[in-house]
Write a protein that holds these residues in place. Structure first.
Motif, mmCIF file in Angstrom:
data_model
loop_
_atom_site.group_PDB
_atom_site.id
_atom_site.type_symbol
_atom_site.label_atom_id
_atom_site.label_comp_id
_atom_site.label_asym_id
_atom_site.label_seq_id
_atom_site.Cartn_x
_atom_site.Cartn_y
_atom_site.Cartn_z
ATOM 1 N N GLN A 27 7.603 4.680 11.176
ATOM 2 C CA GLN A 27 6.474 4.306 12.024
ATOM 3 C C GLN A 27 6.912 4.530 13.468
ATOM 4 O O GLN A 27 7.598 3.691 14.060
ATOM 5 C CB GLN A 27 6.059 2.848 11.795
ATOM 6 C CG GLN A 27 4.810 2.451 12.558
ATOM 7 C CD GLN A 27 4.288 1.072 12.177
ATOM 8 O OE1 GLN A 27 5.027 0.252 11.631
ATOM 9 N NE2 GLN A 27 3.025 0.811 12.452
ATOM 10 N N SER A 33 0.830 4.934 11.421
ATOM 11 C CA SER A 33 1.158 4.313 10.131
ATOM 12 C C SER A 33 2.071 5.243 9.341
ATOM 13 O O SER A 33 1.908 6.465 9.385
ATOM 14 C CB SER A 33 -0.113 4.029 9.323
ATOM 15 O OG SER A 33 -0.905 3.058 9.972
ATOM 16 N N PRO A 34 3.031 4.681 8.609
ATOM 17 C CA PRO A 34 3.924 5.518 7.803
ATOM 18 C C PRO A 34 3.150 6.263 6.711
ATOM 19 O O PRO A 34 2.170 5.735 6.165
ATOM 20 C CB PRO A 34 4.895 4.504 7.175
ATOM 21 C CG PRO A 34 4.777 3.267 8.010
ATOM 22 C CD PRO A 34 3.366 3.247 8.513
ATOM 23 N N TRP A 37 2.499 4.264 3.660
ATOM 24 C CA TRP A 37 1.441 3.263 3.790
ATOM 25 C C TRP A 37 0.073 3.901 3.563
ATOM 26 O O TRP A 37 -0.781 3.318 2.893
ATOM 27 C CB TRP A 37 1.501 2.603 5.168
ATOM 28 C CG TRP A 37 0.528 1.482 5.303
ATOM 29 C CD1 TRP A 37 0.718 0.168 5.000
ATOM 30 C CD2 TRP A 37 -0.842 1.589 5.736
ATOM 31 N NE1 TRP A 37 -0.430 -0.554 5.222
ATOM 32 C CE2 TRP A 37 -1.399 0.297 5.671
ATOM 33 C CE3 TRP A 37 -1.631 2.643 6.172
ATOM 34 C CZ2 TRP A 37 -2.727 0.044 6.036
ATOM 35 C CZ3 TRP A 37 -2.949 2.386 6.522
ATOM 36 C CH2 TRP A 37 -3.483 1.094 6.458
ATOM 37 N N ARG A 82 -0.303 -4.468 11.656
ATOM 38 C CA ARG A 82 -0.105 -3.029 11.788
ATOM 39 C C ARG A 82 1.265 -2.636 12.343
ATOM 40 O O ARG A 82 1.901 -1.713 11.822
ATOM 41 C CB ARG A 82 -1.221 -2.437 12.656
ATOM 42 C CG ARG A 82 -1.127 -0.926 12.794
ATOM 43 C CD ARG A 82 -2.383 -0.338 13.395
ATOM 44 N NE ARG A 82 -2.333 1.117 13.386
ATOM 45 C CZ ARG A 82 -3.379 1.911 13.513
ATOM 46 N NH1 ARG A 82 -4.575 1.389 13.631
ATOM 47 N NH2 ARG A 82 -3.239 3.215 13.493
ATOM 48 N N ARG A 85 4.103 -2.266 9.619
ATOM 49 C CA ARG A 85 3.989 -1.413 8.431
ATOM 50 C C ARG A 85 5.254 -0.593 8.191
ATOM 51 O O ARG A 85 5.614 -0.324 7.043
ATOM 52 C CB ARG A 85 2.781 -0.484 8.559
ATOM 53 C CG ARG A 85 1.449 -1.215 8.496
ATOM 54 C CD ARG A 85 0.274 -0.291 8.822
ATOM 55 N NE ARG A 85 -0.982 -1.042 8.848
ATOM 56 C CZ ARG A 85 -2.157 -0.544 9.242
ATOM 57 N NH1 ARG A 85 -2.225 0.728 9.621
ATOM 58 N NH2 ARG A 85 -3.246 -1.286 9.235
ATOM 59 N N GLY A 86 5.935 -0.217 9.252
ATOM 60 C CA GLY A 86 7.142 0.580 9.109
ATOM 61 C C GLY A 86 8.366 -0.219 8.703
ATOM 62 O O GLY A 86 9.436 0.361 8.477
ATOM 63 N N ASP A 140 -0.323 11.328 12.075
ATOM 64 C CA ASP A 140 0.867 10.480 12.072
ATOM 65 C C ASP A 140 2.123 11.275 11.740
ATOM 66 O O ASP A 140 3.185 11.042 12.322
ATOM 67 C CB ASP A 140 0.674 9.321 11.087
ATOM 68 C CG ASP A 140 -0.352 8.311 11.574
ATOM 69 O OD1 ASP A 140 -0.762 8.400 12.738
ATOM 70 O OD2 ASP A 140 -0.749 7.426 10.787
#
Length: 379
Positions: A27, A33-34, A37, A82, A85-86, A140
Motif C-alpha cells: 500500500q 489499496s493493495p 485487497w 483504509r 489495508r496494507g 494502484d
C-alpha cells in the motif's frame, strides 16, 4: 449473465498476472489499496450483497472477511480502516484466490437457479462494481510500481494513442438540452434524474491537451505563478512541492515519465495525463480558456472522440433533480460522496470495455491525480 459474470471475475485476476507475490500486499499511499485487497473486496461484495442475502444454502467462507474486506459500507458494520489495508499480511494471496474461487463457484450455482429480476439488478451492480475495481487496480499497481526505485514494467497494453483529429474547437449553440441517463441499459443512481439544462454558446476542443502543450505551461512558469491557480490549488502545489504531472521526471535536462511499460522519454504528442483538477484548471487559465462543465461535455460528446483519459470538468459532484438512494448499504454507493469532489467525464484506457458511457459521472477530490486523468479545453 453467468458468462458475463465469469468473464468479469477472470479479468480481475488477469490484471494481476504480471505481479510478483510480494507486490500483492503493498500500500504505497493512504489512497492506494493493495492488489490483494481489491481481489478480496470485489469477492466480499458478491458474498455480502447476493449470497448471504438470497442463497439459503450458502455458507460463509470465513466470518472474519466480513470485517476485513468491507470498504466504506457503514450499514454493513465495522471495517478495517483504509490506511491499514496494507498491514494485512494475512490472509495469504493463495487464500484470497481460494476465497475468490469459492465465491465464484457459489455464485454460478446460485445464478443457475434463475433468481428474480430484483436480484439480477443487484448482480448487474456487482458486475459494474468489479469493473470499477479493475480500473482502480490498474491505478494502484502503477502507483505502487511508480514509487519503487527500479520503476518496474507492468504491461504495455494500456497505452494512450496520438490524437490525429484537427486541433479545432467545436462550436455548440446555446439552448435547452436534456442531461442524464435514459433508456433501459444499466447506469448508476447518480446518472438518473434526467433533466433540462440551459447552456450558452460555447466551444470545446476536439482534442485532449498534449504533453507538448503542458510542457509549454511548465516552461512559462505555470507552477510558480499564483494567478493561474485556485487558492486551494496554490496551497497544495506549494505544500507538496508539485512542479509537474505525476510520474514526470526531469533527468539530465530531459523530461521522462513513468508508464506501465517502465520509464520512457516523454512523448510530447501524447495526451497529458495524471493531472489533478487544480493543475487542469491552472492550465486552462494560462491558455485563456476554461474547463467545460459536465453538462457541456455531455452535450458535445457525440462530436469528438473520448475514452482515452478521464476528463476533468468544472462541475462539482452534486445530485441531479429527484436523486434518490437505494435502501440499506447499496444506498451508500454514490450519494454520500456528493461533497468536496469534482466530476470527470469519459473513460480511460484502463476502463473495462463497455463500462463507460457519455452520462457516466466519475468523481474525485481536486487534488487526486493517480487516476488516468487529462483535460479538454472549452471557451
Amino acid at each position: 449473465m453467468i458468462d458475463r459474470f465469469l468473464r468479469i471475475r477472470e479479468n480481475s485476476e488477469q490484471l494481476c498476472k504480471p505481479l510478483y507475490i510480494e507486490d500483492y500486499s503493498l500500500q504505497a499511499s493512504e489512497f492506494v489499496s493493495p492488489p490483494k485487497w481489491h481481489l478480496a473486496h470485489s469477492t466480499w461484495f458478491w458474498e455480502e450483497f447476493v449470497l448471504t442475502k438470497y442463497d439459503t444454502n450458502y455458507v460463509l467462507y470465513n466470518e472474519d472477511y466480513h470485517f476485513m474486506f468491507n470498504s466504506y459500507y457503514n450499514n454493513v458494520g465495522k471495517r478495517v480502516l483504509r490506511p491499514s489495508r496494507g498491514l494485512m499480511s494475512r490472509p495469504s494471496v493463495a487464500e484470497v484466490y481460494s476465497y475468490r474461487k469459492y465465491v465464484t463457484d457459489s455464485m454460478v450455482t446460485f445464478l443457475n437457479t434463475i433468481p428474480s429480476e430484483v436480484i439480477l439488478a443487484i448482480v448487474e451492480i456487482g458486475i459494474n462494481h468489479e469493473e470499477q475495481h479493475q480500473e482502480l487496480l490498474v491505478y494502484d499497481i502503477k502507483y505502487i510500481f511508480g514509487n519503487q526505485p527500479t520503476l518496474p514494467i507492468y504491461q504495455d497494453s494500456l497505452k494512450t494513442k496520438l490524437e490525429t483529429q484537427a486541433d479545432d474547437f467545436i462550436s455548440i449553440n446555446a439552448g435547452l438540452y436534456e442531461i442524464g441517463h435514459q433508456g433501459n441499459g444499466f447506469c448508476f443512481d447518480n446518472e438518473l434524474g434526467r433533466h433540462k439544462v440551459y447552456v450558452g454558446d460555447f466551444g470545446i476542443s476536439a482534442k485532449l491537451v498534449s504533453n507538448r502543450e503542458y510542457l509549454d505551461f511548465i516552461m512559462a512558469g505555470g507552477y510558480i505563478n499564483f494567478n493561474f491557480w485556485h487558492d486551494d490549488g496554490w496551497s497544495w502545489i506549494n505544500s507538496n512541492k508539485i512542479e509537474a504531472p505525476l510520474y514526470w521526471h526531469k533527468i539530465d535536462k530531459e523530461w521522462w515519465n513513468y508508464t506501465l511499460n517502465g520509464l520512457e522519454k516523454l512523448d510530447l504528442d501524447l495526451p497529458v495525463m495524471h493531472l489533478s483538477f487544480y493543475e487542469a484548471f491552472a492550465f486552462s487559465e494560462w491558455k485563456g480558456c476554461r474547463l467545460p462543465t459536465e453538462f457541456e461535455w455531455e452535450i458535445a460528446s457525440d462530436k469528438f472522440k473520448w475514452g482515452q483519459l478521464w476528463e476533468w470538468t468544472n462541475s462539482a459532484y452534486l445530485a441531479y433533480p429527484g436523486f434518490s438512494k437505494l435502501p440499506g448499504a447499496l444506498g451508500e454507493y454514490n450519494g454520500k460522496f456528493m461533497i468536496n469532489q469534482m466530476i470527470l467525464r469519459g473513460g480511460s484506457v484502463a476502463t473495462p470495455e463497455g463500462h463507460s458511457r457519455k452520462t457516466y459521472r466519475n468523481f474525485f477530490p481536486p487534488d487526486m491525480r493517480w487516476q488516468f486523468s487529462g483535460l479538454r479545453l472549452a471557451k
